[in-house]
Design an enzyme around this catalytic site. Structure first.
Site, PDB file in Angstrom:
ATOM      1  CD1 TRP A 138      -2.730   1.547   0.476  1.00  0.00           C
ATOM      2  CD2 TRP A 138      -2.107   1.822   2.610  1.00  0.00           C
ATOM      3  NE1 TRP A 138      -3.507   2.542   1.009  1.00  0.00           N
ATOM      4  CE2 TRP A 138      -3.149   2.729   2.324  1.00  0.00           C
ATOM      5  CE3 TRP A 138      -1.577   1.820   3.895  1.00  0.00           C
ATOM      6  CZ2 TRP A 138      -3.650   3.620   3.268  1.00  0.00           C
ATOM      7  CZ3 TRP A 138      -2.080   2.698   4.837  1.00  0.00           C
ATOM      8  CH2 TRP A 138      -3.111   3.587   4.516  1.00  0.00           C
ATOM      9  CG  ASP A 219      -2.267  -2.241   7.295  1.00  0.00           C
ATOM     10  OD1 ASP A 219      -3.461  -2.276   7.630  1.00  0.00           O
ATOM     11  OD2 ASP A 219      -1.795  -1.373   6.534  1.00  0.00           O
ATOM     12  CE  LYS A 255     -10.181   0.112   2.474  1.00  0.00           C
ATOM     13  NZ  LYS A 255      -9.698   0.756   1.288  1.00  0.00           N
TER      14      LYS A 255
END
Ligand code: PLP
Length: 412
Positions: A138, A219, A255
């Protein structure tokens, strides 16, 4: 002014948000947005999870509803359940009170708080350690760690040939890294590749990391999104905790609850099992509170209330799991449809990776030039590394997109 502002250089626009802007400005009726990682329903619209609507009703019907500050560490009914969601309700770490949790500005804020904490306290012989991130990762990881002064290095991750995991390269890099390095791991649904280690590969990764005393920084932004199963998607984190690692977790609810703009997330520190682990955890929590106070004072309340309402009510929790299966199921159906169309057209190359990869994204293997052509000739917007957000595909645009891909791959 005390500094010559004239000398401040122009920074480039954030590539992802720049893409979003360009998409919005495009007037073509055929345009397709495969950029940002946000779920869309089959009509291409943002989806407010039905369970979130119910939680919102619960929150708004509270006669004592107010807008007071949260404590520095955030809403405790949220952070405690968030920790349970990640670690498992029967986690020994929770039972032994060696978990410190702080509510953050979603996943980004959690990564940042963790980075800041490690920059201040994680030192070997008085110096910071390098953070190893996957190649690719990311994009924001790089600047978050760099901004707090932590050096960054990469470990191999994506194998361009197989479009799968380069496990040998990854293990070797972790074995070669200096002892007690910080290693950033995506808990599931790796962004941008959609490639995750298998349970056996996670065991190998843990073994190397234990031998080298590396520090895991998880993460987790897609729990429940990868497989549709919250427990399964937390498997890697739970395995590492069972193995006795001291570690940290940056957790996002953007999300999996569709709370993107509400910025609901948490940071968790987990101490290794030891007789003084609770005391260590208490000290860590006290330092996290100082950092949090100076950065944001206290976190935003609404998203945390929504998440807390869902996480604490068994009926709503069950409905959430159903909503997660709706989202992950639609994405999986789009993967299958895209692969079968490309195979049906005989598009040059292999397309099994589209269904092998999981989560929000697929790393298509399209080149930067092909991505540019998709945009200029077909109004298809995706990041230049060839990543597509699967959620941008639906039954109305998938054929258009598959034909566009077929066309640029053939070079016609
Ligand atoms: N980490 C990863 C790997 C992500 O993909 C994202 C979102 O795209 C985040 C963290 C943080 O997202 P947010 O700050 O919206 O929770």
């Amino acid at each position: 002014t005390s500094f010559p502002a004239e000398a401040v250089p122009q920074a480039p626009e954030d590539p992802l948000f720049g893409l979003m802007r360009a998409y919005k400005a495009d007037e073509s009726p055929n345009k397709v947005d495969l950029g940002i990682g946000a779920y869309r329903d089959n009509n291409g619209k943002p989806w407010v999870l039905p369970v979130v609507k119910k939680a919102d009703d619960v929150i708004r019907s509270d006669p004592d509803l107010n807008h007071e500050y949260l404590p520095i560490a955030g809403l405790a009914s949220f952070t405690s359940k968030a920790a349970e969601l990640s670690l498992g309700a029967s986690s020994a770490a929770l039972a032994e009170k060696r978990v410190a949790s702080v509510q953050t500005i979603s996943g980004t804020g959690a990564v940042h708080l963790g980075a800041l904490f490690l920059a201040k306290f994680y030192k070997v012989d008085g110096a910071n350690r390098t953070v190893y991130v996957s190649n690719p990762t990311w994009a924001n990881h790089n600047q978050i760690f760099t901004n707090v002064g932590l050096p960054i290095a990469t470990y191999p991750y994506f194998d361009k040939q197989t479009k799968g995991l380069d496990i040998q390269g990854m293990l070797k890099a972790l074995a070669d890294a200096p002892e007690r390095s910080i290693v950033l791991l995506h808990a599931c649904a790796h962004n941008p590749t959609g490639v995750d280690p298998s349970p056996e590969q996670w065991r190998d990764i843990a073994e190397v990391m234990k031998a080298k005393k590396h520090f895991p920084f998880f993460d987790t932004a897609y729990q429940g999104f990868a497989s549709g199963d919250l427990d399964r998607d937390a498997g890697a984190i739970r395995y590492f905790v069972e193995q006795g690692f001291e570690l940290v977790i940056a957790q996002s609810f953007s999300k999996n609850l569709g709370l993107y703009g509400e910025r609901a997330g948490a940071f968790h520190y987990v101490a290794a099992p030891a007789s003084d682990a609770t005391a260590t955890t208490t000290r860590v929590a006290s330092q996290l509170a100082i950092l949090q106070r100076s950065e944001i004072s206290n976190p935003p309340i609404y998203g945390a209330k929504v998440a807390s309402t869902v996480l604490n009510d068994p009926a709503l929790f069950a409905e959430w799991q159903e909503n997660l299966r709706t989202m992950s199921g639609r994405i999986i159906a789009m993967r299958e449809a895209l692969r079968s169309k490309l195979e049906e057209y005989g598009t040059p190359g292999t397309w099994n990776h589209i269904t092998d990869q999981i989560g929000m994204f697929s790393f298509t293997g399209l080149s930067e030039a092909q991505v540019a052509k998709l945009r200029s000739d077909f109004h298809v917007y995706m990041t230049k590394n060839g990543r597509i957000s699967m959620a941008g595909l639906n039954t109305s645009n998938i054929e258009y997109f598959a034909k566009a891909v077929d066309s640029v791959v053939r070079g016609t």
